[in-house]
Design a protein around this motif. Structure first.
Motif, PDB file in Angstrom:
ATOM      1  N   HIS A 100       0.869  -1.173   0.000  1.00 12.82           N
ATOM      2  CA  HIS A 100       0.000   0.000   0.000  1.00 12.82           C
ATOM      3  C   HIS A 100       0.908   1.225   0.000  1.00 12.82           C
ATOM      4  O   HIS A 100       1.959   1.221   0.647  1.00 12.82           O
ATOM      5  N   PHE A 101       0.492   2.277  -0.698  1.00 10.80           N
ATOM      6  CA  PHE A 101       1.335   3.464  -0.828  1.00 10.80           C
ATOM      7  C   PHE A 101       0.594   4.688  -0.299  1.00 10.80           C
ATOM      8  O   PHE A 101      -0.487   5.026  -0.790  1.00 10.80           O
ATOM      9  N   GLY A 102       1.166   5.338   0.699  1.00 10.57           N
ATOM     10  CA  GLY A 102       0.532   6.506   1.289  1.00 10.57           C
ATOM     11  C   GLY A 102       0.673   7.734   0.409  1.00 10.57           C
ATOM     12  O   GLY A 102       1.688   7.924  -0.269  1.00 10.57           O
ATOM     13  N   ASP A 103      -0.347   8.582   0.403  1.00  5.81           N
ATOM     14  CA  ASP A 103      -0.364   9.828  -0.359  1.00  5.81           C
ATOM     15  C   ASP A 103      -0.010  10.981   0.574  1.00  5.81           C
ATOM     16  O   ASP A 103      -0.789  11.334   1.458  1.00  5.81           O
ATOM     17  N   LEU A 104       1.154  11.594   0.353  1.00  7.59           N
ATOM     18  CA  LEU A 104       1.604  12.701   1.192  1.00  7.59           C
ATOM     19  C   LEU A 104       1.528  14.036   0.461  1.00  7.59           C
ATOM     20  O   LEU A 104       2.113  15.024   0.910  1.00  7.59           O
ATOM     21  N   GLY A 105       0.788  14.065  -0.635  1.00  7.97           N
ATOM     22  CA  GLY A 105       0.776  15.265  -1.468  1.00  7.97           C
ATOM     23  C   GLY A 105      -0.425  16.172  -1.319  1.00  7.97           C
ATOM     24  O   GLY A 105      -0.488  17.216  -1.961  1.00  7.97           O
ATOM     25  N   GLN A 106      -1.376  15.804  -0.454  1.00  7.96           N
ATOM     26  CA  GLN A 106      -2.630  16.553  -0.398  1.00  7.96           C
ATOM     27  C   GLN A 106      -2.741  17.480   0.799  1.00  7.96           C
ATOM     28  O   GLN A 106      -3.724  18.232   0.895  1.00  7.96           O
ATOM     29  N   ASP A 107      -1.785  17.445   1.709  1.00  7.08           N
ATOM     30  CA  ASP A 107      -1.900  18.199   2.962  1.00  7.08           C
ATOM     31  C   ASP A 107      -0.646  19.029   3.209  1.00  7.08           C
ATOM     32  O   ASP A 107       0.428  18.736   2.693  1.00  7.08           O
ATOM     33  N   ASP A 108      -0.806  20.072   4.047  1.00  7.96           N
ATOM     34  CA  ASP A 108       0.320  20.978   4.312  1.00  7.96           C
ATOM     35  C   ASP A 108       0.805  20.908   5.757  1.00  7.96           C
ATOM     36  O   ASP A 108       1.436  21.833   6.258  1.00  7.96           O
ATOM     37  N   SER A 109       0.501  19.788   6.435  1.00  4.20           N
ATOM     38  CA  SER A 109       1.071  19.551   7.763  1.00  4.20           C
ATOM     39  C   SER A 109       1.333  18.061   7.921  1.00  4.20           C
ATOM     40  O   SER A 109       0.652  17.228   7.301  1.00  4.20           O
ATOM     41  N   ILE A 110       2.319  17.740   8.737  1.00  6.89           N
ATOM     42  CA  ILE A 110       2.681  16.342   8.960  1.00  6.89           C
ATOM     43  C   ILE A 110       1.525  15.586   9.607  1.00  6.89           C
ATOM     44  O   ILE A 110       1.216  14.448   9.237  1.00  6.89           O
ATOM     45  N   SER A 111       0.860  16.213  10.572  1.00  7.96           N
ATOM     46  CA  SER A 111      -0.244  15.533  11.262  1.00  7.96           C
ATOM     47  C   SER A 111      -1.407  15.260  10.324  1.00  7.96           C
ATOM     48  O   SER A 111      -2.048  14.202  10.394  1.00  7.96           O
ATOM     49  N   ALA A 112      -1.696  16.195   9.422  1.00 10.48           N
ATOM     50  CA  ALA A 112      -2.784  15.985   8.454  1.00 10.48           C
ATOM     51  C   ALA A 112      -2.419  14.897   7.453  1.00 10.48           C
ATOM     52  O   ALA A 112      -3.276  14.098   7.045  1.00 10.48           O
ATOM     53  N   MET A 113      -1.157  14.849   7.038  1.00  8.95           N
ATOM     54  CA  MET A 113      -0.707  13.765   6.166  1.00  8.95           C
ATOM     55  C   MET A 113      -0.919  12.413   6.851  1.00  8.95           C
ATOM     56  O   MET A 113      -1.402  11.459   6.234  1.00  8.95           O
ATOM     57  N   ALA A 114      -0.557  12.350   8.131  1.00  7.60           N
ATOM     58  CA  ALA A 114      -0.701  11.099   8.882  1.00  7.60           C
ATOM     59  C   ALA A 114      -2.164  10.690   8.980  1.00  7.60           C
ATOM     60  O   ALA A 114      -2.504   9.512   8.801  1.00  7.60           O
TER      61      ALA A 114
END
Length: 243
Positions: free
Chosen positions: A40-54
């Protein structure tokens, strides 16, 4: 042998890339990783904070998984451990840190953001790309073009969002991690130091560390088979632990 295959079929691997990278980061390891579990591949491109990415990764993730975070993805992985540690069966932190950005880095990011908002995005600078590789590979056109292609696929908006994501000091939280943990560092990493990896190792009671020699920051591209061997050996060792 049959039980080992069954374990691998049931294991879910969740992989998180670094800054301006995508799932093709793992292409040279993909076949081997698929032998270790479902990917599975996480998407880290849609948010502007580390916590929101998580939080976004968790919404899209399987119920339980092995978490593998590379570079910026390692910071997101640490945030996931704070938000939902019960869902992570094992954690691998690759070429990453828990270090807070210093004022100089934050100021530099702000300058880059101001410029990025004003001009068309043409990818990462040649200096930034070269600094992510071992000095001997700093002019390797194939690797540089692969890195730039990932950056261009992500594009301007992802660049702005990811550059806006501040990284806070996470060392104080690391002692809470209780699942089996692997820390991978590279001897010639100019972006995440071996010392930072060792500092993380000291804070996580369940952690072990592997050092990849003669390698820069981009271990999945520079030493994919060695990294795969490290991950495979680590997961095999976890399987052998008593339930």
């Amino acid at each position: 042998m049959a039980s080992s295959v069954n374990n691998n079929e049931q294991r879910q691997l969740l992989l998180l890339p670094g800054f301006m990278l995508d799932q093709t980061l793992w292409d040279d390891m993909r076949e081997g990783l698929q032998q270790l579990g479902q990917l599975h591949f996480g998407d880290l491109g849609q948010d502007d904070s580390i916590s929101a990415m998580a939080a976004r990764v968790l919404r899209q993730a399987p119920p339980r998984f092995v978490l593998i975070g590379f570079s910026m993805g390692g910071y997101v992985a640490q945030a996931i451990m704070q938000q939902a540690p019960e869902r992570v069966t094992a954690l691998a932190l690759l070429n990453t840190s828990a270090r807070q950005q210093d004022p100089r880095e934050i100021a530099g990011n702000k300058m880059q953001l101001e410029l990025a908002r004003q001009v068309p995005f043409k990818g990462l600078t040649s200096r930034a790309l070269a600094s992510s590789l071992h000095p001997d590979l700093a002019h390797d056109r194939v690797l540089l073009e692969r890195l730039q292609a990932m950056a261009l696929r992500n594009g301007k908006e992802v660049f702005i969002r990811q550059l806006s994501a501040l990284r806070s000091d996470g060392y104080a939280e690391l002692h809470k991690i209780q699942c089996p943990t692997l820390i991978v560092a590279s001897s010639n990493d100019q972006l995440s130091s071996v010392a930072e990896s060792r500092q993380m190792l000291e804070q996580i009671a369940t952690a072990r560390m592997a050092l990849v020699e003669n390698c820069g920051h981009m271990t999945p591209l520079e030493k994919p088979q060695q990294l795969l061997q490290i991950l495979s050996g680590w997961l095999t060792g976890i399987d052998a632990l008593p339930a």
